[in-house]
Every structure is written in C-alpha cells, then in structure tokens.
Scaffold this motif. Structure first.
Motif, short mmCIF file in Angstrom:
data_model
loop_
_atom_site.label_atom_id
_atom_site.label_comp_id
_atom_site.label_asym_id
_atom_site.label_seq_id
_atom_site.Cartn_x
_atom_site.Cartn_y
_atom_site.Cartn_z
N THR A 1 0.82 -1.22 0.00
CA THR A 1 0.00 0.00 0.00
C THR A 1 0.85 1.26 0.00
OG1 THR A 1 -0.19 -0.08 2.43
CG2 THR A 1 -1.96 -1.10 1.14
N THR A 2 2.05 1.19 0.57
CA THR A 2 2.90 2.38 0.62
C THR A 2 3.64 2.58 -0.70
OG1 THR A 2 3.26 2.00 2.99
CG2 THR A 2 4.78 3.51 1.88
N GLU A 3 4.20 1.50 -1.21
CA GLU A 3 5.08 1.63 -2.38
C GLU A 3 4.33 1.55 -3.70
OE1 GLU A 3 8.53 -0.95 -1.98
OE2 GLU A 3 8.39 -0.79 0.19
N VAL A 4 3.18 0.89 -3.70
CA VAL A 4 2.40 0.77 -4.93
C VAL A 4 1.10 1.57 -4.80
CG1 VAL A 4 1.22 -0.80 -6.50
CG2 VAL A 4 3.40 -1.47 -5.43
N GLY A 5 0.34 1.32 -3.75
CA GLY A 5 -0.92 2.05 -3.58
C GLY A 5 -1.98 1.53 -4.53
N TYR B 1 7.57 7.17 -3.84
CA TYR B 1 6.52 6.26 -4.31
C TYR B 1 5.30 7.09 -4.69
CZ TYR B 1 9.55 3.15 -1.62
OH TYR B 1 10.64 2.48 -1.10
N PRO B 2 5.11 7.32 -5.97
CA PRO B 2 4.03 8.22 -6.39
C PRO B 2 2.65 7.73 -5.94
CG PRO B 2 5.53 7.76 -8.21
CD PRO B 2 5.93 6.83 -7.10
N GLN B 3 1.91 8.61 -5.32
CA GLN B 3 0.52 8.33 -4.91
C GLN B 3 -0.22 9.64 -4.75
OE1 GLN B 3 -0.94 5.88 -1.72
NE2 GLN B 3 0.69 4.38 -1.99
N ALA C 1 1.00 7.05 5.91
CA ALA C 1 1.65 6.56 4.69
C ALA C 1 2.79 7.50 4.27
CB ALA C 1 0.63 6.42 3.56
N ARG D 1 5.75 6.91 6.34
CA ARG D 1 6.47 5.72 5.86
C ARG D 1 7.31 6.04 4.63
NH1 ARG D 1 1.48 3.23 7.35
NH2 ARG D 1 0.75 3.16 5.21
N GLN D 2 6.82 6.94 3.79
CA GLN D 2 7.63 7.33 2.63
C GLN D 2 8.90 8.03 3.12
OE1 GLN D 2 6.46 8.14 -1.09
NE2 GLN D 2 4.39 7.31 -1.02
#
Lengths: 475, 475
Positions: free
Chosen positions: A58-62, B113-115, B235, B238-239
């Motif tokens: 969820t953090t790196e991909v989402g 991590y793009p979100q 989140a 975490r990044q």
C-alpha cells in the motif's frame, strides 16, 4: 493426570478423535504433519510478514486498478517479494485487462434542496459529456421495484436505487444488494432512463461512496452510473420524502481506453513425492483506485504469501506443490483468472485443492469446504487441527471466490477458511480501504488458519477426488 | 417506606440537600422551579425536536460556510424555525463575514513512491496557481521542531507537519494539536517554505482530511496550506522512513472574494419579573463546507433551540429572559460574535449568564462553571437537580466557547454542561459531519442537561454577580 479427573470435554474430544481415525483405513495425516500444522499455527500468530507485505504494497504501490501504472508496479512488486521470500518458480502469466479511466465525478441535487454530495462512478461507466446531465429523478428500492413501475415512468429520467444492504458475517448481504450495481444501469436504460445513481453497496455510515463494476447489457443504451454514500442516500431519501419534485445533476468524465497487458504472478513451494499435484492459493493483485487496496485484496495477497512463507520455513517440505497465484484484474471481469485457466487448460486436473482469500483481513471464523464427500473426514481432521483458533465448522457448500471459478467449475475441491466479513463492507471499494483498517492480530490469526489448513491439504495421505457437481461462486 | 430501610445513598443525598440549603440565607431555587427542572429533564429525554432540527437543517440547507448561498439559506431557516417554535422577538443582527472559496485541491507524492491522496485546503489558504507547486519536502513534528531546524532547512521546500492529536473527553487534545493549523503556514513561510501540508487535526482513522481556519501573520509571505487524513499522514511518514528524498505536489484553486453580509439570528423566551436580565444560549449557524455541519454546529443549534422550546412549553414563564443567539461565522474569525457584542455594547451587563453548545451532539458528561464564587452553591444546587443524568461535577475554571468570548471577557458568568468530545474530532471539520453521526439518545440527554440548567439559571433567586477575573476561552 489421573483418568477419572479428565473433564468431560476432553473425554468427548478423545472419543471424537478415536471415532474419526477409526473410520479411515489409514490416518488422513501423519502425526508429524499435525505437529507441523500446530507449529505453523503458533508461528503465524507471532509473524509480522503478512502485515509488512500489506504495508509495503500500500505504501510503495498504492492503488492498482487494471491497466494503470499501479497495476504494472504491483506485478513488479509481487515478483520482487516472492523472490525475496524464496519462493520457487516465480513467474508471470500474461493477461489482457481493461483500461477504464475514472476521471472526475460530481453529483448534485438541484431541487428541492440544492446540495452537492461526494460520488464515485461505477466501474466501467461511460461519462456524461462535459455538460453533465440534469434530469428529474425517480426513486425505486431495487430492480424488482423498477420493473413494477408503469410504462414510461423513468423515460428521460434519472433512477435512484435506494435499497440498503444488510450487515452479515458471511457477506451474504452483499450478494443480495449488489444486483443494482451490476444490472441497474442497463435495466434503467432499457426503460428509457438517462442515468442512474445508487445507494452504495456498503454497510458504512461514513461518507464514503463505494465503487465496483457494472455490467452493461448488449441490448440497452449505455448510460452513466454513479454511487453515493449511505448518509447521502439517506439525505436524498429525505428530499424525496418532502413530496416535491427531485431534480439531479450527474457529471462524470469516465472513459475507456484500449486494453493493456498485465499479468498474474505465480510462485511456489515445490512439493516432494506428490509434486505434480498443485494446491493453489489465490488472491488478487489489482485493486480499485479510490483506496489503496489494503483489505481488497492486499490482505488476501499477504495472507497467502505469509502462509506459504511459513510453510517454506518448516523443516519438512510439502508433499504436494503449493502454488500462490496473485491474479490480475479480479475487479473488472476476472480476466487474470480466465487467462490463468486458459494457460493451464491441460493442467487443470493437477489443481487438486484450492484456497482463496478475497474477503478482508480477518479473523477467520469458520471452516467450510466443497470437497468430494469421501474427503469430508479429512476436512474434519483439519478442522480439529485448527481448534485453538476457535472456528465454527461450516458445511460442504462453499463456493470459493471469483478467481478460482474456472478451476472450481472443472471439479477442483476447495477448502474455505472463512474470513469474518462483518465490517468488510464498511471499507471495501471505497477510498477508506487503507492500512489503518487492518487489525494486525486478526490478520495473524487468519494467516494461522490458512497456513495450517494449506499445509494439511498438501500433506493429506489420501486423494483429493474431484467434485462431481461443481457450482459457480455466488457473485 | 420505613425510615430504617432507606438506602445509605438516599440518606447521604438527604444530608447533602439539608446542608446545602442550610448554608444559604434563602433557597437558591423555589421548590416549584426544581419540580419544573425535573419536568424539563424528563420531557427532553422523549422529545424529538432537536433531532428533527438537525435533520431539517442538514437536509434543506446543508453546508453553510460564511458568505455562501448556504449561509444565507441558514439564516432564513433559523428565522423560520424560531418563529414556528413560537419564540419571541425573533430578529437578525447583521454581521460581515469573509467569503473564501475552497475550490479544488489535489495532493500527490511524486517521489519516492508516487501516490495521490485526498486533501482539503485549510480555511483561508491562498491557491497555488494553476501549475501547482512541486517541491522537495521536510517532515517535522510540530512548530517547536520546525523552529529547531538549522537555518535554511526548509527554504523553497514544502513542510509536512506530522504530529497526531490525542483523543480526550474534554477536547484538550485539540487545543494542543491545532497550533500547526493556525500558525503553521506563516511559521514555515517565515523560514522560506513554499507550502505546507499538515496531518489533519483529527482523531479519526478514516480517510477524511480535516479543514479549519489558518491565520496568516502580517509579516510572512502567504503560502498554500493543505491537510491530509491520518491514514495518509501515516503513509507519508512511511515514505519519509524509506530514507529516500520525498517530493510533493500541491494544487489548490482556493481564493478570497469580497466580504458578504450575513446575520446572527436571535429569538427569546421573554422573562417576567427579571426580564431585563438575559440568560444567553449561544451556538453557531455557519459550518464548514465539506460536511453538512450536523455536529458542528447543527447539534449546538438544535440543543439550544430544543431546550428553549421545552422551557416555552412549561406552565410557568421564566423570571429572566432566555435569549437564543445563533451566531454567524464562528469558523472563520467569529465575526458574528464580534458584531453581536458591538451591537450590544451597552447591553453587555444585562447578559447575566451564558451557555454555549459547540462541541457535538453529546451526551453531556460534566457540569462546569465560571461564576462568581458567591454563586457556587447555586451551581451545586443545579448539579443536584441534574443528578439523574449522571454528570460529573466539574470545576469553576470553565472557559466557554468562541462565540461567548466577548461577553465572558466583560465578566459574564458561564455555566457549562460539558458535551462528551471523545469521538467529536473523528468527524469535526470533515466531509463526514453528517446526520448519520448523531446519536438521537445522546442528543436528547444533552437537551435535558441544557434545558434544566438554563431554566434554573433563569430562576435563580439570587443575583448572578460578575466574574472578577475573566479569562478568554482556549482556542
């Protein structure tokens, strides 16, 4: 301990155990396999792997809806993590997936009491064009109520479906309520409606609209379809209750792009003397886009990977091959599952037992199955091995989930550690599907139930016979 | 009942009652007034009026931020409803209010991590321009941590404030955490930052960002300020924890328009022999725009109107005048309250006792006050009259709320039936502030506490003397 002091429950258990083992020619499971199952169960209750996998995904991909950059990133993530965990034969199976763009959606009541409300387009909905749609509205409870209206009642109108789903532990409330989402757009369009808005297929009282795939029929015009949250649906019901005409505005820039390539990601714990037989563990890698797919289906991905990782760490190797398959695109037509079955058509009979986790982050509360009746005593023995997890014994009418449908219809037996869905539909398919909704302890208990039952499924001394009258999963 | 069978608690109560009344020259309250207070309390627990008022306000008006069409509609609604309930002297007191337009806001992590994450602009924020702002980010816990950074550390950067507020019953967690929202933008801008994003000042684990007013200082550049929800702040933390540089994108079309006219709405239950003395009941009519203001402050509006309506329905008339004031624009500088005080400058001493309800829909759990010590025994007697509601006796250090500040600073005593704020900041200032968050039973209990204490405040046989050392409410 002196025998006369044994409590009645222990005597009963001993009796049951004796009866069950006596009923078989040979024991279903070697004592060492049952000991290993207990080890798996205990280790799982302390293991952080599954939670860490959801956190990482969820953090790196989402968000990772079919066809999106997140979809591609999720495939790379799964290959990397399966490799890191030491799975064998890590590979991908290509699948074509739809590429629908949500765009922006707006919903407003224009009359009698103007208000905007948060909304989400249903998955696959066409857009409204840049002008949006303004039309008078008709409220109906569900598809039956729509069908009962007089001719012409919804012509050139927007239909509001007001029915609320019931909260249940096994998710049966969803199956009853979701028909308007799948079939509502075309049912209304066939009667001349220009758009629909549905009360979210959700149990939440929070203000999150709920998305999910619609299915346009080939014979009705395609019309835009939006969902609003329960609190807003209640407010809209009150606007209708005023007795004044209700006029709505829908606006959505949703659109379809050409299909994209995606992939199922596969990894294994290689079997030994029965390595040709596959115990398949299915979950899906894609998610809807408003949330980050922590519950749907990051939890399923993590439960399956976490269970297989614990089995890999045992001193013993499994007899049958344990194969984790993270399917592409469950949400939007299960094209990943279809591609997997197509690629494994001749191998389908080798899939001797299936597990699927696509119902949140637990805990597991029940063990159901759909096996050949000759193997029910083996399921009973697995149930006994899970006793410290305090499950309920379900029946043999389990249906599996959407991703295993192709294999189930080809006669594959399934074991179903049932995830507790009481609160699942508060979160499912909403922006609120985040890591904050995962209870780490419930997740560990779920991994324990899956790890022990998968292991025993792989060690079963008999043969997992095919199911004679397979039934499709409920949708 | 024979005396020797009285339970100890009843004996104690009798003793307390005797002691208290013996301590005063004359009883603080006539027996008939205490009987009427009990009647109010009991009727309130069955009365649907307050809930119906929130339902009507949120359905027919909805969001009503200062200067909006909803603001104007809310004033008309309040005049209509006060008139319908039979209040006397219903009128408005004009107030100028800001007219800030939220526009659309977007927030995205660009790296590592793009979100995208749901966001809300803080109230009063400038926009970013149509290009948005892309910049590297620095994470700090709070204003103290920002001040401790080396010179130049945030120059041309976006500052992320990560501190999480504590959940408390009395709302004290909010007061501690809200400083970054009010002062964070200018504190960061003074150090060269180009924008800020804050963890919402919220206790919720749901994915609702929380808005609320910022206060730009006169000496720092104005920079855009957004808020993200707790799950997204986690989140983002975490990044940062990945150790890789974090780059963010802010986009907001917020802007200011010229001030608008709005109004406080006033209605009364006329007093009798002490009609010149006013017991003021304050709540605010405006709300933030993402939700519909059911808790903030529809509940306060409804509690005050519901309490006054029950008092009006008594056979007896109050001695002092009970005045309900629904203030304009509490959220954005309390200009309604300031206008009320300005219009009542010479009348300020006539406001002999104040009540404010701006902390959700209850229940009431405590009775605090800030009165002249000579009247503490009267507060004790009111507390005893509320005994069936099971409140805790608070101290005499109550501060009142924002809308009564002007009167409190002029020495007006306050009685504070304390609304339970444990879950209030899950909802406050978010899109989730809807009718679904109101518990009808807790609301009725709150009306009971307010109605009985307002009534007794109006009937007090003595004089509500001024408070010698007034203190401003905590913000």
């Amino acid at each position: 301990m002196r025998k006369q002091n044994l409590p009645i429950s222990a005597v009963l258990l001993l009796t049951l155990f004796t009866t069950a083992t006596a009923a078989d020619k040979a024991p279903a499971f070697a004592r060492s396999d049952l000991t290993a199952a207990a080890t798996l169960r205990e280790r799982a209750l302390e293991d952080p792997t599954a939670y860490q996998l959801i956190e990482s995904l969820t953090t790196e991909v989402g968000p990772r809806p079919a066809g999106s950059p997140g979809d591609k990133a999720a495939v790379a993530w799964a290959v990397r993590e399966m490799t890191r965990l030491g799975f064998a034969n890590v590979h991908t199976v290509e699948a074509m997936v739809p590429h629908w763009i949500r765009g922006e959606a707006k919903f407003a009541v224009l009359a009698p009491y103007p208000q905007s409300m948060p909304t989400l387009a249903l998955g696959g909905s066409i857009g409204t064009g840049s002008e949006g749609i303004d039309a008078d509205a008709v409220m109906v409870k569900d598809l039956e109520a729509l069908a009962a209206l007089p001719a012409g009642a919804v012509k050139d109108k927007i239909v509001f479906f007001s029915n609320r789903m019931d909260r249940t532990r096994d998710g049966s409330g969803y199956g009853k309520a979701v028909a308007v989402r799948a079939a509502g757009p075309s049912a209304a369009a066939a009667l001349g409606a220009v758009g629909i808005v549905i009360r979210s297929v959700s149990t939440s009282n929070h203000r999150f609209p709920h998305t999910g795939a619609l299915r346009y029929s080939a014979t009705a015009p395609r019309i835009p379809a939006l969902a609003i949250s329960n609190p807003d649906a209640d407010a809209l019901v009150r606007q209708f209750a005023s007795g004044k005409p209700v006029r709505l505005h829908l606006d959505s820039s949703s659109r379809d792009l050409p299909q994209m390539r995606s992939a199922n990601v596969v990894g294994e714990i290689a079997g030994t003397d029965r390595a040709d037989e596959i115990v398949i563990l299915g979950a899906h890698l894609d998610s809807w886009d408003p949330g980050v797919g922590a519950l749907d289906d990051g939890a399923g991905v993590a439960i399956m990977m976490g269970a297989a990782k614990l089995i890999k760490e045992l001193d013993a190797r499994p007899r049958r091959t344990i194969r984790v398959v993270l399917f592409a695109n469950e949400e939007f037509g299960t094209s990943g599952s279809l591609a997997y079955v197509a690629a494994n058509e001749t191998n389908a009979p080798r899939h001797v037992l299936g597990f699927e986790a696509d119902f949140g982050a637990g805990p597991v509360w029940r063990l159901s199955s759909r096996v050949n009746p000759a193997q029910l005593s083996a399921v009973d023995a697995i149930f006994r091995a899970l006793a410290p997890l305090k499950l309920v014994r379900g029946n043999n009418e389990a249906r599996g989930g959407a991703d295993l449908e192709g294999l189930v219809l080809r006669g594959m037996p399934i074991l179903e550690p049932g995830l507790d869905g009481t609160n699942y539909f508060d979160v499912h398919h909403t922006a609120n599907d985040t890591l904050a909704q995962v209870d780490p302890k419930a997740l560990q208990q779920s991994v324990a139930a899956f790890a022990a039952s998968v292991w025993l499924g792989a060690q079963y001394s008999g043969t997992w016979e095919r199911v004679a009258e397979p039934k499709a999963p409920r949708r």
